[in-house]
Design an enzyme around this catalytic site. Structure first.
Site, PDB file in Angstrom:
ATOM      1  N   ALA A   1       0.848  -1.195   0.000  1.00  0.00           N
ATOM      2  CA  ALA A   1       0.000   0.000   0.000  1.00  0.00           C
ATOM      3  C   ALA A   1       0.879   1.238   0.000  1.00  0.00           C
ATOM      4  CB  ALA A   1      -0.905   0.016   1.228  1.00  0.00           C
TER       5      ALA A   1
ATOM      6  N   LYS B   1      -3.785   3.312  -2.846  1.00  0.00           N
ATOM      7  CA  LYS B   1      -2.922   2.423  -3.617  1.00  0.00           C
ATOM      8  C   LYS B   1      -2.837   2.942  -5.051  1.00  0.00           C
ATOM      9  CE  LYS B   1      -3.274  -2.025  -3.331  1.00  0.00           C
ATOM     10  NZ  LYS B   1      -1.800  -2.088  -3.472  1.00  0.00           N
ATOM     11  N   GLY B   2      -1.877   2.379  -5.778  1.00  0.00           N
ATOM     12  CA  GLY B   2      -1.761   2.743  -7.191  1.00  0.00           C
ATOM     13  C   GLY B   2      -0.523   3.535  -7.523  1.00  0.00           C
ATOM     14  N   GLY B   3       0.356   3.703  -6.510  1.00  0.00           N
ATOM     15  CA  GLY B   3       1.616   4.391  -6.777  1.00  0.00           C
ATOM     16  C   GLY B   3       2.380   3.742  -7.924  1.00  0.00           C
TER      17      GLY B   3
ATOM     18  N   GLU C   1      -5.268  -4.678  -8.989  1.00  0.00           N
ATOM     19  CA  GLU C   1      -5.141  -4.909  -7.546  1.00  0.00           C
ATOM     20  C   GLU C   1      -6.521  -4.888  -6.882  1.00  0.00           C
ATOM     21  OE1 GLU C   1      -0.687  -3.096  -6.663  1.00  0.00           O
ATOM     22  OE2 GLU C   1      -2.386  -1.757  -6.557  1.00  0.00           O
TER      23      GLU C   1
HETATM   24  C1  5RP Z   1       0.998  -0.477  -6.945  1.00  0.00           C
HETATM   25  C2  5RP Z   1       0.615  -0.330  -5.528  1.00  0.00           C
HETATM   26  C3  5RP Z   1       1.617  -0.757  -4.505  1.00  0.00           C
HETATM   27  O1  5RP Z   1       1.028  -1.678  -3.669  1.00  0.00           O
HETATM   28  C4  5RP Z   1       2.032   0.435  -3.727  1.00  0.00           C
HETATM   29  O2  5RP Z   1       2.504   1.416  -4.628  1.00  0.00           O
HETATM   30  C5  5RP Z   1       3.110   0.082  -2.714  1.00  0.00           C
HETATM   31  O3  5RP Z   1       4.312  -0.183  -3.346  1.00  0.00           O
HETATM   32  P1  5RP Z   1       5.660  -0.350  -2.519  1.00  0.00           P
HETATM   33  O4  5RP Z   1       5.538  -1.629  -1.755  1.00  0.00           O
HETATM   34  O5  5RP Z   1       6.742  -0.387  -3.571  1.00  0.00           O
HETATM   35  O6  5RP Z   1       5.797   0.853  -1.639  1.00  0.00           O
HETATM   36  O7  5RP Z   1      -0.452   0.082  -5.173  1.00  0.00           O
HETATM   37  O8  5RP Z   1      -0.027  -0.040  -7.779  1.00  0.00           O
END
Ligand code: 5RP
Length: 234
Positions: free
Chosen positions: A85, A96-98, A105
């Protein structure tokens, strides 16, 4: 200790949730990748599973291991999904969605009996919104979609900067589903349920990065250990 070690510690606790023969959804991102590396090392467990991936990126990471993916259409449900997340609050609500995989997802989360979130401690927040909220939109006429989304925020006295996401080459970021993503710099989002419903009603919006009331628990990785906090998912 590095943030990566915290992610590994969260993944080490999360892998205990995976039992032989399960239908497993695998998330996207650097924390989910740590889980994939651990799972890949447990060949017997990995080979017993039926897995679904939330992104092409995750499939790429897993291709060196005995992790075989099937289409989501082949399942009526998933036993569990484990994902990362960008932000998560005390009630398990998330941004979410970074990494741009929010649509798949959310589809996996929606089909999962249990949905476990693995994070390093930096992802835990009191209020969502410091991390820019991703929204997946159709590529047709993004300016008009942004304008409609701005109007929803205005109803809540919010005026976030909204930016069409670009890839590392400066071109429009394209999701696995062939769509665009916009990032909304809100700083703070209250009344998330109401805002989410209104934004998702806009026809050109596919889904938002608000994952509300979906998580079963969050597994938080610290320097030396990890802990789990359960949510009462209805
Ligand atoms: C991807 C997401 C990832 O779960 C979220 O960005 C977390 O990534 P990370 O574990 O690299 O911090 O939502 O779409």
């Amino acid at each position: 200790m590095t943030a990566q070690q915290k992610k590994i510690n969260a993944a080490k606790l999360a892998i205990k949730k995976i039992k032989p023969g399960m239908n497993l959804g695998l998330g996207t991102g650097s924390t989910a990748n740590e889980l994939i590396h651990l799972l890949g090392k447990d060949k017997n467990l990995a080979e017993s599973l039926k897995c679904v991936s939330s992104s092409i990126q995750t499939e790429e990471i897993a291709k060196d291991y005995s992790i075989k993916f099937q289409q989501l259409d082949e399942f009526e449900f998933l036993d569990i999904t484990i994902d990362g997340a960008d932000e998560i609050d005390d009630n398990g609500n998330m941004i979410k969605g970074g990494g741009g995989a929010l649509l798949r997802e959310k589809m996996l989360a929606n089909m999962s009996k249990e949905y476990f979130i693995i994070i390093d401690e930096s992802k835990k927040v009191n209020t969502l919104g410091k991390f820019p909220l991703p929204i997946e939109i159709i590529p047709f006429s993004p300016k008009s979609t942004i304008s409609l989304i701005s109007k929803v925020f205005e109803e809540y006295q919010m005026t976030p900067e909204i930016i069409l996401r670009l890839d590392s080459g400066g071109l429009n970021f394209i999701t696995d589903g062939g769509n665009f993503i916009i990032d909304c710099y809100c700083k703070k989002i209250l009344l998330t349920d109401q805002i989410n419903v209104k934004i998702e009603k806009i026809p050109s919006v596919i889904t938002t990065g608000l994952f509300l009331n979906m998580s079963s628990s969050m597994i938080i990785g610290y320097d030396e250990y990890a802990t789990e906090i359960n949510f009462n998912k209805e």
